[in-house]
Design an enzyme around this catalytic site. Sequence first.
Site, short mmCIF file in Angstrom:
data_model
loop_
_atom_site.label_atom_id
_atom_site.label_comp_id
_atom_site.label_asym_id
_atom_site.label_seq_id
_atom_site.Cartn_x
_atom_site.Cartn_y
_atom_site.Cartn_z
N SER A 73 -4.75 14.53 2.08
CA SER A 73 -3.73 13.88 2.91
C SER A 73 -2.44 13.59 2.15
O SER A 73 -1.39 13.41 2.76
CB SER A 73 -4.28 12.58 3.50
OG SER A 73 -4.60 11.66 2.47
N LYS A 114 -2.00 6.21 -0.22
CA LYS A 114 -0.94 6.63 0.70
C LYS A 114 0.42 6.20 0.16
O LYS A 114 0.52 5.34 -0.70
CB LYS A 114 -1.13 5.99 2.09
CG LYS A 114 -2.47 6.26 2.74
CD LYS A 114 -2.65 7.71 3.14
CE LYS A 114 -4.02 7.94 3.78
NZ LYS A 114 -4.24 9.38 4.06
#
Length: 218
Positions: free
Chosen positions: A48, A115
């Site tokens: 991701s 993230k």
Amino acid sequence: MKRKTKEKIKKRTKYELIEWGKAFVVAVIAAAIIRTLIFETMLVPTGSMYPTIKPGERLLVEKVTYAFREPKVGDIVVFWTPFVDNMALKQIHLFDKIMYLFSPPRFYSHARYVKRLVGKGGDTIALVPIPGVGYKIYRNGKLEPTLRDKIYYPQGIFLDPEFYEKMAYPDRFKDDINYRAFKLYSKALDFKKCYDKYETNEDYVRVKKDGSISVKIP
């Protein structure tokens, strides 16, 4: 003579075992303190964050900085998910599972995500289309300087305002074309409690005529 020698060997062996035991206990305590307060390692199981961070890479996560300041937009941060992610947990190695034993009890069985921080509570995040390129992130109507060189594509709630509800309660959307996928996700992610606590719906999502999509962070 032989008897005395055997007794010496036994005493020596016992002494060494005790010393090794002490060293092991000290090492475990030191590791727990370092992991809790200073830094820890983390295996990245998914792509991701590609290409910044690749799947299978191991990170050394430093914990001291955010004890003195809040994370800034653009920072790459590691955080515990507010829900159980069985899919991610299956992909981590035995070493990481052992390290999880030192985690805060409220996060047992939870996974850690890495993230890039693009917004905080109260911010409005917009994906603005750049023809032939992709999307740029605008924060509160402005192109965020730290994200200026990043290209994004709509996913999750940016594509479907009911995305989180479908993740939590897929059976409410049996006619949805992606029903089976959401059903599988609901088995991998224990998302219901998280959704019920931080319910997000279409009131937070806006799609403009120019194709930009904005989401208000509660």
